[in-house]
Design an enzyme around this catalytic site. Structure first.
Site, short mmCIF file in Angstrom:
data_model
loop_
_atom_site.label_atom_id
_atom_site.label_comp_id
_atom_site.label_asym_id
_atom_site.label_seq_id
_atom_site.Cartn_x
_atom_site.Cartn_y
_atom_site.Cartn_z
N HIS A 10 -0.75 -0.82 2.51
CA HIS A 10 -1.99 -0.21 2.03
C HIS A 10 -3.21 -0.75 2.78
CE1 HIS A 10 -4.38 1.91 -0.99
NE2 HIS A 10 -5.19 0.86 -0.97
N CYS B 46 -8.12 5.34 0.07
CA CYS B 46 -7.71 4.86 -1.26
C CYS B 46 -8.49 5.58 -2.37
CB CYS B 46 -7.86 3.34 -1.30
SG CYS B 46 -7.30 2.60 -2.83
N ASP C 260 3.24 1.07 1.44
CA ASP C 260 2.09 0.89 0.54
C ASP C 260 2.53 0.30 -0.80
OD1 ASP C 260 -0.27 1.16 -0.91
OD2 ASP C 260 -0.82 3.00 0.11
#
Lengths: 185, 358
Positions: free
Chosen positions: B329, B144, B300
């Site tokens: 995610h 991320c 995601d």
């Protein structure tokens, strides 16, 4: 030309389908004894899931909506500006004006409390010392002294909060038998 | 009725956790992490980095992995439970792992931008690994925001990275594929600047609010109903508790990096346009010539797949691959499917490029 997908419409159709057809059918079957309760339960959850999906899609629709976005964006901006002014005002009042007019700050009051606490423990220790030495009269005097100083300190704290009164530095008492001295207020 | 009582009970627990988190977010406290699942040793502390070393029981590979976690939550999600731990999988595959545990910034750290995090902290951490291992290059896995930091670091210091794995990378923010992006577009740069003027950093509660706004019904009700529906499933309640703890483990984002992220990367999309600068140097992704594995989570809802898929087009090397996996995610690091299939595949990809093996 391909048909444009409308996720919100899909979710509404799904929910309406479950609520108007599947759920009544499952309920009727359950009541008539033709279906089990588990089937009804599963249909109930299916309706719930459809409702949640619709709610999520509604939220997404709202976020994508220009007017809603403008309103939220401006509200956040306005709220931040207001907060900045409030912070500045609070800082001016509590950082400068508050002490200037003689009002004690939180740290001053806390320090005073700590000093009172230290004084109490010193007097308690002194009392123990006196008791051990069988000095009854001195013990009574020390207790009176402790009570008086404690009351004085408490009153001082109240006065400080009320009108900014600051107690005078106390005189350091003369050394007693062990040469121990009082803490400074 | 048991259904309503149970869900109300779960909801109240959740509300208390949220309020507690908001309360902490206004101050500078960060919630305590749960006890670590895998033992580690901190080998370096400096700047905003605490570098953990996880030792593989049977090390096979020469090049260790540096895991670069995001700045906005605590990293214990990578080591959540025995059997549900990314770190455990990498160790079992014979890699030593170094995890960058970013320390929460205080108000005095508001000056920290990408330059401080990438060219100082991350570089110092890699240097610490180089010294500890007596090696020249490390493998980097970034997740991320951590993937974004890893990408910038690799482009600026390519000689120190042997292989790069980026996971759910917010790279191309040009498209507005997620609805929440549209909402954030309506907050102008002055709004973001005001946040840092008022708070110094972007407060943790604001970070939390952004995540909550992405799925409001889920956070308000559905996750508690989910807990009720799955309460009988083995281990679900414990996992829920840990996961919730992680969800509330938000960390403030240093003021400068928050402004750079929102105005330059998110709004102006400078990274994808090749205009982004860190410490006065333009980030040129064509400098990344080592092998790159770009992992994309198909569902995601935080970083849309379209924001990471085009990354490889700008990478300079030829050994590069997109690995798209059907997960979300967060699922990329906690879901059973990702832990059973995706992470072993990542470890295998790295192992194939570990030359020479030990």
């Amino acid at each position: 030309m391909g048909e444009k997908n409308n996720p919100m419409l899909d979710e509404i159709t799904k929910l309406v389908g479950v609520l108007s057809v599947e759920l009544p059918t499952a309920a009727a079957k359950s009541l008539l004894g033709n279906g089990d309760r588990e089937a009804l339960r599963q249909t109930g959850w299916k309706a719930y899931d459809a409702w949640i999906s619709l709610a999520n899609e509604t939220a997404n629709g709202l976020y994508s909506n220009r007017v809603f976005g403008e309103v939220v964006g401006r509200s956040i901006g306005a709220a931040l500006r207001v907060q900045r002014v409030v912070d500045a005002a609070a800082s001016a009042v509590f950082g400068n004006l508050w002490p200037a007019i003689g009002l004690p700050t939180e740290s001053a009051v806390t320090a005073l409390r700590d000093e009172v606490k230290a004084l109490r423990s010193e007097v308690r220790a002194l009392g123990e010392e006196l008791r051990n030495g069988d000095a009854e009269d001195e013990l009574a005097a020390a207790d009176d002294y402790a009570a008086a100083r404690s009351a004085e300190a408490q009153n001082a704290a109240a006065a400080m909060i009320w009108n900014g009164y600051r107690p005078e530095q106390p005189r350091v008492r003369g050394s007693r038998k062990g040469g121990k001295k009082s803490v400074a207020l | 009725m048991s259904l309503f009582n149970d869900i109300a009970g779960y909801w109240l627990d959740g509300a208390v956790r949220t309020l507690d988190s908001i309360g902490r977010g206004f101050g500078s406290q960060v919630a305590l992490d749960p006890p670590p699942v895998t033992p580690y040793k901190v080998i370096y502390e400096g700047g905003k980095v605490s570098l953990r070393h996880y030792r593989a029981p049977n090390r096979i590979h020469v090049t260790p992995i540096v895991l670069v976690y995001a700045l906005i939550k605590r990293p214990f999600v990578l080591d959540l439970q025995p059997g549900k731990s990314v770190i455990e999988i990498l160790l079992k595959r014979g890699f030593d792992v170094y995890l960058i545990d970013w320390q929460p910034p205080t108000r005095a750290d508001a000056w920290r931008g990408f330059d401080a995090y990438v060219n100082q902290d991350l570089d110092n951490a890699v240097r610490a690994v180089q010294i500890a291992e007596d090696i020249d290059q490390v493998n980097i896995i970034g997740y991320c925001f951590g993937a974004l930091l890893s990408l910038l670091y690799t482009a600026l210091h390519p000689e120190k990275v042997k292989n790069l794995v980026t996971l759910t990378t917010p790279y191309d923010m040009g498209s507005r594929d997620l609805a929440i992006y549209n909402l954030m577009d309506r907050i102008d740069d002055r709004g973001f600047e005001l946040i840092t003027k008022i708070y110094g950093n972007c407060p943790a509660w604001m970070v939390n609010s952004m995540f909550t706004a992405m799925a409001p019904m889920h956070h308000a009700l559905d996750k508690y109903v989910g807990l009720y529906r799955n309460a009988e499933r083995d281990g679900y309640a414990e996992m829920f508790e840990l996961f919730e703890r992680w969800m509330q483990s938000d960390v403030p984002l240093a003021g400068r990096i928050f402004r750079e992220l929102t105005s330059e990367i998110f709004k102006a999309n400078k990274l994808a346009k090749g205009e982004f600068e860190v410490g006065g140097r333009r980030v040129d992704l064509s400098q990344i010539k080592m092998p790159v594995l770009n992992v994309v989570a198909e569902y995601d809802d935080v970083v849309h797949p379209n924001s990471s898929l085009s990354l490889l087009d700008k990478i300079g090397g030829t050994d590069k691959r997109n690995l798209t996996f059907p997960t979300g995610h967060i699922g990329a690091v906690v879901s059973g499917g990702a832990l059973k299939k995706m992470w072993p595949e990542i470890a295998g990809w790295l192992a194939d490029r570990d030359n020479p093996p030990m």
